[in-house]
Write a protein that holds these residues in place. Structure first.
Motif, PDB file in Angstrom:
ATOM      1  N   ALA A 151      -6.572  15.989   1.601  1.00 33.71           N
ATOM      2  CA  ALA A 151      -5.306  16.284   0.916  1.00 33.71           C
ATOM      3  C   ALA A 151      -4.720  15.047   0.265  1.00 33.71           C
ATOM      4  CB  ALA A 151      -4.306  16.882   1.898  1.00 33.71           C
ATOM      5  N   LYS A 152      -5.230  13.884   0.593  1.00 34.02           N
ATOM      6  CA  LYS A 152      -4.783  12.660  -0.076  1.00 34.02           C
ATOM      7  C   LYS A 152      -5.486  12.484  -1.423  1.00 34.02           C
ATOM      8  CE  LYS A 152      -4.383   8.993   2.555  1.00 34.02           C
ATOM      9  NZ  LYS A 152      -4.753   7.977   3.575  1.00 34.02           N
TER      10      LYS A 152
ATOM     11  N   ARG B 155      -0.949   5.639  -4.587  1.00 35.13           N
ATOM     12  CA  ARG B 155      -2.237   4.991  -4.721  1.00 35.13           C
ATOM     13  C   ARG B 155      -2.776   5.381  -6.089  1.00 35.13           C
ATOM     14  NH1 ARG B 155      -7.288   4.505  -4.734  1.00 35.13           N
ATOM     15  NH2 ARG B 155      -8.711   3.772  -3.115  1.00 35.13           N
TER      16      ARG B 155
ATOM     17  N   PHE C  52      -5.462   6.092  -8.683  1.00 38.54           N
ATOM     18  CA  PHE C  52      -6.893   6.397  -8.772  1.00 38.54           C
ATOM     19  C   PHE C  52      -7.372   6.078 -10.185  1.00 38.54           C
ATOM     20  CE2 PHE C  52      -5.614   9.298  -5.303  1.00 38.54           C
ATOM     21  CZ  PHE C  52      -6.461   8.798  -4.337  1.00 38.54           C
TER      22      PHE C  52
ATOM     23  N   CYS D  19     -12.920   5.417  -2.313  1.00 37.09           N
ATOM     24  CA  CYS D  19     -11.710   6.238  -2.147  1.00 37.09           C
ATOM     25  C   CYS D  19     -11.687   6.915  -0.789  1.00 37.09           C
ATOM     26  CB  CYS D  19     -11.640   7.318  -3.237  1.00 37.09           C
ATOM     27  SG  CYS D  19     -11.255   6.697  -4.860  1.00 37.09           S
TER      28      CYS D  19
ATOM     29  N   ARG E  15       4.745   6.851   1.288  1.00 40.51           N
ATOM     30  CA  ARG E  15       3.912   7.979   0.859  1.00 40.51           C
ATOM     31  C   ARG E  15       4.737   9.039   0.146  1.00 40.51           C
ATOM     32  NH1 ARG E  15      -0.552  10.398   4.798  1.00 40.51           N
ATOM     33  NH2 ARG E  15      -1.346   8.336   4.311  1.00 40.51           N
TER      34      ARG E  15
ATOM     35  N   TYR F 125     -17.337   4.579  -6.503  1.00 39.28           N
ATOM     36  CA  TYR F 125     -15.889   4.787  -6.611  1.00 39.28           C
ATOM     37  C   TYR F 125     -15.422   5.799  -5.565  1.00 39.28           C
ATOM     38  CZ  TYR F 125     -11.676   7.050  -8.339  1.00 39.28           C
ATOM     39  OH  TYR F 125     -10.435   7.622  -8.425  1.00 39.28           O
TER      40      TYR F 125
ATOM     41  N   TYR G 206       0.844  -1.203   0.000  1.00 38.02           N
ATOM     42  CA  TYR G 206       0.000   0.000   0.000  1.00 38.02           C
ATOM     43  C   TYR G 206       0.875   1.248   0.000  1.00 38.02           C
ATOM     44  CZ  TYR G 206      -3.841   3.132   1.014  1.00 38.02           C
ATOM     45  OH  TYR G 206      -4.763   4.133   0.931  1.00 38.02           O
TER      46      TYR G 206
ATOM     47  N   ASP H 182       0.578   5.586  -0.938  1.00 35.85           N
ATOM     48  CA  ASP H 182      -0.356   6.643  -1.340  1.00 35.85           C
ATOM     49  C   ASP H 182       0.348   7.987  -1.433  1.00 35.85           C
ATOM     50  OD1 ASP H 182      -0.126   7.417   1.248  1.00 35.85           O
ATOM     51  OD2 ASP H 182      -2.213   7.075   1.801  1.00 35.85           O
ATOM     52  N   LYS H 183      -0.452   8.993  -1.721  1.00 37.49           N
ATOM     53  CA  LYS H 183       0.087  10.342  -1.939  1.00 37.49           C
ATOM     54  C   LYS H 183      -0.723  11.330  -1.116  1.00 37.49           C
ATOM     55  CE  LYS H 183       1.431   9.250  -6.650  1.00 37.49           C
ATOM     56  NZ  LYS H 183       1.235   9.498  -8.072  1.00 37.49           N
TER      57      LYS H 183
ATOM     58  N   ALA I  55      -9.722  12.747  -6.458  1.00 41.00           N
ATOM     59  CA  ALA I  55      -9.412  11.374  -6.884  1.00 41.00           C
ATOM     60  C   ALA I  55      -9.662  11.206  -8.384  1.00 41.00           C
ATOM     61  CB  ALA I  55     -10.206  10.351  -6.075  1.00 41.00           C
ATOM     62  N   ARG I  56      -9.246  12.174  -9.128  1.00 42.23           N
ATOM     63  CA  ARG I  56      -9.312  12.188 -10.602  1.00 42.23           C
ATOM     64  C   ARG I  56     -10.733  12.242 -11.150  1.00 42.23           C
ATOM     65  NH1 ARG I  56      -6.521   7.749 -13.416  1.00 42.23           N
ATOM     66  NH2 ARG I  56      -6.885   9.063 -15.219  1.00 42.23           N
TER      67      ARG I  56
END
Lengths: 977, 193
Positions: free
Chosen positions: B113-114, A587, A589, B168, A260, B164, A161, A163-164, B136-137
């Protein structure tokens, strides 16, 4: 001679370890123990293990050098992850690591004999060998592929895992040392929101281990005070354990932690990245037991490790004497100080260590480190007396020791600044690089800005912080202090390079490059530093020249006779330190769009297929009481529509509403067909071309009233079409309003000869009879109280109704259709069957049967182009193309032998060995009892009945015949029932 | 799903408000429409304006509004479908086109912020601010609308991506111990004082 040993020093040595918490771990299969706070390298050092890996080329034993993750000596393999920095990796229970780059075992590396062949492996040897005799290279290549690279990757490694996260700050301070702490405090006190980034687990930087020619107690006290102030300041956020790996335009900083990637946007950046101590060059300078002063101090102060029992310190500056004091304070015997200067830089320090019983040999250097058998440690050093010229006089003697500490200067860690446009230029006065061309909205402070004296470092940080605050429009306190002396003078030796006639005098540890290698590179004509770098690979290893560029430049310029002053280091590129692909990927998307009936489809056995971001039922496989192939199930669904009635979820079609007095004119310009006279309540085909005349989308325009159209687009085209509409009308200024309603309305297509009976059975205020609702009619009404836009269109070539229903009420409508249609044998039908059905009708799918060069006449869509219109997008290009001969046409075809090989999409249409077209669609038609398809062919092959050849797999040729479309119901009677 | 009362101390919670009424209106003469409804909405776009009846009106552009019902009551229900094309304006079916989530608690900005590159920290992204951005796009509208002392962001996006986006968010919330609540949690909070 004593055996090399290490052990823990008593407290207060070891500021970052917790001696109350022991952790067990394994290295090379053997169990060890360390303390919480230890890195793998420090914990191994505490167990007397300095050997961590083998060098890239000669497989020489290597141990951690900087103990700050700045060299490539400490790369180890941890499970599936290669190239983990052992001097940055905290130990943890169960940790199991292995060394890297050896053949056999780390301690008995069979490939170590490569070192003995070094005279046959001169710089650039691979450019000059291995290509003769002709054809031999592939054999060598296999060997080199095996030998190349560091560590082992597992291509089947389990997913981890990552992520950002985005971060934001007024001021980003990179580096939590004295300059960074000072800068952060100054900016924060002025009101700036500050993010302080530190790579180590704790703040403090050099305050944690260096003496700065003071009593260590004073440095500790200053560190605690500064960190305390930072912790109490609400404007400062601290991010420790994070490496800034890239500095991109507009102060976009890439910060990485193990799992991360942080993407930081800062209004102002202050680089307090410090400097890295440079290696002294002499024979065997790479062996475990030879350490720089700062590495030695980190080992002792941070981890409480005694690095040896008998030390020799070779120095060119006061920092070397600081280490002598540290070693003595730790109870380590210092055999001698070897001062390479003709006269001591600090007579007071010389006197101080002399009075403590340490012999100081002025104007001397280390000529060679004497290795123990197996090269895993040293047993002594050879000392050479230097003449005033700096050359060895020939007078030499030997000293026993198990630790050699060197201190000959630093190079600023300006690599990050260079990512953003800065440059590292050699400065003759400082005998070092200086950082120039600092990018806008940023600053430097501390040793990266050639400030080494502690007072100067603190003052420089404060000035940078105040400058940042002013740049942000804040009103900080005045910076009235007088800048103390930088302390940079005399800290760097101008040429700490002492070549040995037997070599092994390493300039670059990563690539095993020696002084002779660089001399030979210049002799071979690669005089420019950029060329010498590429030819010799110096600076191209994982540490990117941090420890080699300065000495390499000195050698290259000296040998080539060029000036050193003003010379620049080669291009610096991100990442600053190696970073895992997982962190870069983060991660992922991957947006997924589902229709309101998705759950129903899944519950009823749908097998889904992607259509852009959408998931669509390909076919329905579930709830079968018998095994059936996919082809059989698709054929059944085709038969349902041809025979009675089916329902297809078409919610993925794009939907756009165009309103306003100019709505028809707008469509006239956007699409090829004519819409001004389109009657209200009628649907009309839409064909969109781009400026080159290529087909880009199609759909249906429903005129709901004079100034209101509801149009559909292809499944994947809605966003692009909508965006283009907004852009075009920004130029045209027509009085319209466009609204993307793709997810406002769901769509369902009820098709088949019994579809009217289903619709007439449902409670509705609409009349579905043939006369009231003819082919291509559009109606608005309600079904079961649900508002509906209904249209009669014929994509699958049967009587049918397409219902567009508000998204939130679509599932109810779908269920109603299924329930009411049950008595007529209604079934859900997937995309695969729909594709067969439309192919039987010769209807194209944009993007499948067209490409970016397909013009309307190529696809026999001239009928959808109204040339009499003054303008539509693509009209000039289409007009021009019609003056030229046509090169291909999309036609229907059948196979002359349906029992033979069946072509696939994109198989080539070949004539006399020349490619003249390709297959775009192909399927078995149950209704026609043969294989049919669409293909581009040469114009002369487009006549009905013409034969042509398709090249299929394994190069077989298949005969096909051009057929007039539609294949099925050529009079189009069924859809107009 | 965990049911517990949302408080000002709650770090992070996600609530699906998609069942609540929302609507949109577009057109050139919005000011007349606003006046006719006696709403108070300034000209400045990308701002949200709370009305006396609890309805929140987000101005997405000079010619477009999004109306969000007060979670405490569904009084906008009738209005949702009764917006009429008038004053050269026409209704937009936001109930259909957009999902509606609420994210509450002090850890929201860090969690978001993720997924989103807009700085949503409370001192930068003030109460009542609207961002039309990418999360998330996928395209999304973020509206900060604090409820009492609790930091609250509304997140609205394409209906077809609701599952979706939910996935997320749940994933992003894990490290913050985020909770999934039901709409009454927000309702209770609004009535607390």
């Amino acid at each position: 001679m004593s055996k090399f040993t290490t052990s823990r020093l008593p407290e207060p040595w070891g500021s970052v370890i917790n001696r109350d918490h022991t952790i067990s771990f394994r290295f090379e299969g053997k169990g060890y123990q360390g303390y919480e706070g230890d890195t793998l390298a420090s914990a191994l050092a505490a167990n007397g293990v300095m050997l961590l890996s083998r060098s890239f080329k000669y497989h020489r034993p290597r141990g951690a050098f900087t103990f700050a993750g700045l060299d490539a000596n400490s790369y180890v393999q941890v499970g599936d992850e290669p190239n983990v920095l052992a001097d940055m990796l905290p130990i943890s229970a169960g940790l199991s690591a292995m060394g890297q780059n050896y053949l056999g075992s780390l301690y008995r590396d069979h490939a170590v004999h490569a070192g003995r062949l070094s005279r046959f492996l001169p710089v650039g040897f691979y450019y000059r060998a291995f290509f003769r005799p002709k054809g031999i290279w592939p054999l060598w290549e296999r060997f080199f592929r095996r030998a190349a690279g560091l560590g082992k990757i597992n291509c089947n490694a389990d997913e981890a895992y990552f992520d950002k996260q985005y971060l934001f700050a007024d001021v980003a301070v990179i580096g939590g040392g004295p300059a960074g702490l000072s800068a952060a405090l100054a900016a924060a006190r002025a009101g700036a929101n500050v993010l302080l980034i530190e790579e180590a687990a704790t703040l403090g930087g050099s305050l944690n281990y260096a003496r700065f020619q003071r009593h260590r107690r004073d440095v500790d006290s200053l560190r605690d005070s500064l960190i305390g102030q930072v912790e109490q300041n609400d404007n400062i956020r601290v991010l420790v354990g994070a490496t800034c790996n890239g500095w991109f335009p507009d102060n976009w900083l890439a910060l990485s932690r193990p799992n991360r990637l942080y993407k930081l946007r800062a209004k102002h950046v202050i680089a307090c990245t410090g400097s890295v101590e440079q290696a002294m060059v002499f024979r065997n300078n790479d062996l475990p037991g030879v350490l720089p002063a700062s590495g030695t101090q980190r080992l002792m102060r941070l981890y409480g490790i005694c690095p040896g029992s008998r030390a020799v310190v070779a120095t060119a500056n006061a920092e070397g004497y600081d280490v002598v004091l540290d070693l003595l304070e730790a109870g380590i015997s210092v055999q001698a100080v070897i001062d390479v200067n003709q006269s001591a830089a600090s007579p007071e320090l010389v006197e101080q260590v002399s009075t403590m019983g340490v012999a100081v040999h002025q104007a001397c250097t280390v000529g060679e480190a004497i290795p123990r058998t197996g090269l895993r440690s040293i047993t002594g050093v050879v000392i050479n007396k230097l003449a005033e010229s700096g050359e060895a006089t020939g007078e030499s003697w030997q000293l026993d020791c198990d630790l050699l500490v060197t201190s000959v200067g630093y190079a600023p860690l300006g690599q990050l600044v260079c990512h953003a446009g800065g440059e590292l230029i050699y400065d003759d006065a400082l005998n070092s690089f200086i950082v120039t061309n600092v990018p806008p909205d940023s600053g430097l402070a501390g040793s990266v800005n050639h400030r080494y004296a502690l007072d100067a470092v603190l003052a420089d940080g404060r000035t940078a912080g105040l400058d940042a605050a002013r740049a942000l429009g804040l009103n900080p306190e005045a910076d009235s202090q007088i800048m103390p002396d930088s302390g940079a003078g005399g800290i760097n030796h101008p040429y700490p390079i002492y070549p040995h006639r037997k070599g092994k005098d390493f300039v670059d540890f990563d690539e095993d490059q020696t002084v002779a290698d660089l001399q030979n590179a210049v002799a071979d004509g690669f005089e420019h530093p950029e060329l010498a770098k590429r030819y010799s690979t110096v600076g191209m290893g994982p540490s990117q020249g941090r420890l080699s560029s300065l000495n390499a430049l000195r050698i290259v310029q000296r040998v080539s006779g060029d000036h050193l002053a003003g010379a620049s280091v080669t291009t610096q590129r991100p990442p600053f330190k190696p970073v895992s692909f997982g962190v870069l990927a983060g991660r992922s998307f991957e947006p997924e769009r589902l229709t309101p009936m998705h759950r129903w489809h899944a519950d009823n056995g749908a097998v889904f297929m992607p259509a852009g971001m959408w998931k669509r039922p390909a076919y329905y496989a579930g709830n079968k009481d018998r095994a059936a192939t996919v082809a059989e199930q698709v054929a059944e669904e085709v038969a349902v529509i041809r025979g009675n009635v089916g329902v297809i979820d078409v919610s993925t079609l794009g939907g756009i509403e165009i309103r306003g007095p100019d709505a028809a004119e707008f469509l006239n310009r956007m699409y090829t067909f004519a819409y001004k006279k389109q009657p209200v309540g009628r649907a009309r085909y839409l064909l969109m071309t781009d400026d080159t005349g290529g087909i880009v989308d199609d759909g249906v325009a429903c005129r709901l009233d004079d100034e209101h159209f509801y149009i559909t687009t292809t499944t994947t085209g809605s966003d692009t079409v909508y965006r283009n509409m907004l852009r075009r009308n920004a130029e045209w200024g027509l009085e319209i309003d466009a609204l993307n309603v793709t997810s406002t309305y769901a769509g369902m297509n009820i098709a088949g000869p019994m579809s009217r009976q289903v619709m007439e059975k449902i409670e509705s205020d609409m009349d579905f009879s043939k006369d009231a609702f003819p082919y291509l009619a559009v109606r608005q009404g309600t079904i079961n109280g649900i508002p509906v836009i209904a249209m009669r269109v014929g994509f699958v070539g049967e009587l049918g109704y397409e219902l567009h229903v508000p998204w939130t009420q679509a599932l109810a409508m779908w269920k109603k259709l299924i329930a009411v249609g049950a008595q007529f044998g209604i079934r859900p039908v997937g995309v695969e069957a729909q594709r067969v059905l439309r192919l039987e009708k010769g209807h194209i799918i944009i993007g499948q049967d067209t490409d970016s060069l397909t013009m309307p006449r190529d696809a026999a869509l001239d009928w959808a182009v109204t040339s009499s219109k003054p303008y539509f997008i693509g009209k000039p290009a289409i007009g021009l193309s019609e003056t030229r001969p046509q090169s291909r046409l999309l036609v229907g075809f059948r196979l002359l032998n349906s029992d033979g090989p069946v072509p696939e999409e994109s198989h080539l249409v070949v004539r006399d060995d020349a490619i003249v077209g390709r297959v775009t669609s192909v399927a078995w038609s149950e209704a026609l009892d043969e294989v049919i398809g669409l293909a581009y062919v040469a114009p002369e092959q487009a006549e009905s009945g013409a034969n042509f050849q398709i090249k299929v797999s394994q190069g077989l040729m298949v005969a096909a015949q051009t057929v007039q479309t539609p294949f099925y119901d050529p009079e189009n009677l069924r859809q107009a029932l | 799903m965990v049911h517990f009362s949302l408080t000002t101390e709650s770090g992070l919670a996600l609530i699906d408000l998609s069942v609540l009424p929302r609507a949109g209106i577009k057109g050139k003469c919005l000011s007349q429409w606003i006046e006719s409804k006696r709403y108070e909405v300034d000209e400045e776009p990308n701002r949200a304006y709370a009305q006396r009846d609890g309805v929140l009106i987000a101005r997405l552009s000079p010619g477009e509004l999004m109306l969000l019902a007060n979670p405490a009551d569904a009084s906008m229900d009738a209005m949702t479908y009764s917006l009429e094309a008038t004053y050269n304006c026409y209704p937009v079916r936001r109930q259909d086109s957009h999902y509606w989530f609420a994210l509450t608690g002090v850890r929201c900005p860090a969690m978001l912020a993720k997924l989103c590159s807009v700085d949503l920290s409370p001192d930068i992204f003030a109460d009542g601010t609207v961002a039309q951005t990418s999360v998330a796009r996928t395209s999304a509208v973020i509206v900060r609308h604090d409820i009492e002392d609790v930091l609250c962001y509304y997140l609205l996006g394409d209906s077809s991506t609701i599952l979706y986006m939910w996935t997320c968010l749940v994933d992003a919330m894990k490290e913050f111990d985020g909770q999934i609540l039901t709409p009454p949690a927000l309702d209770n909070l609004a009535h607390k004082t």
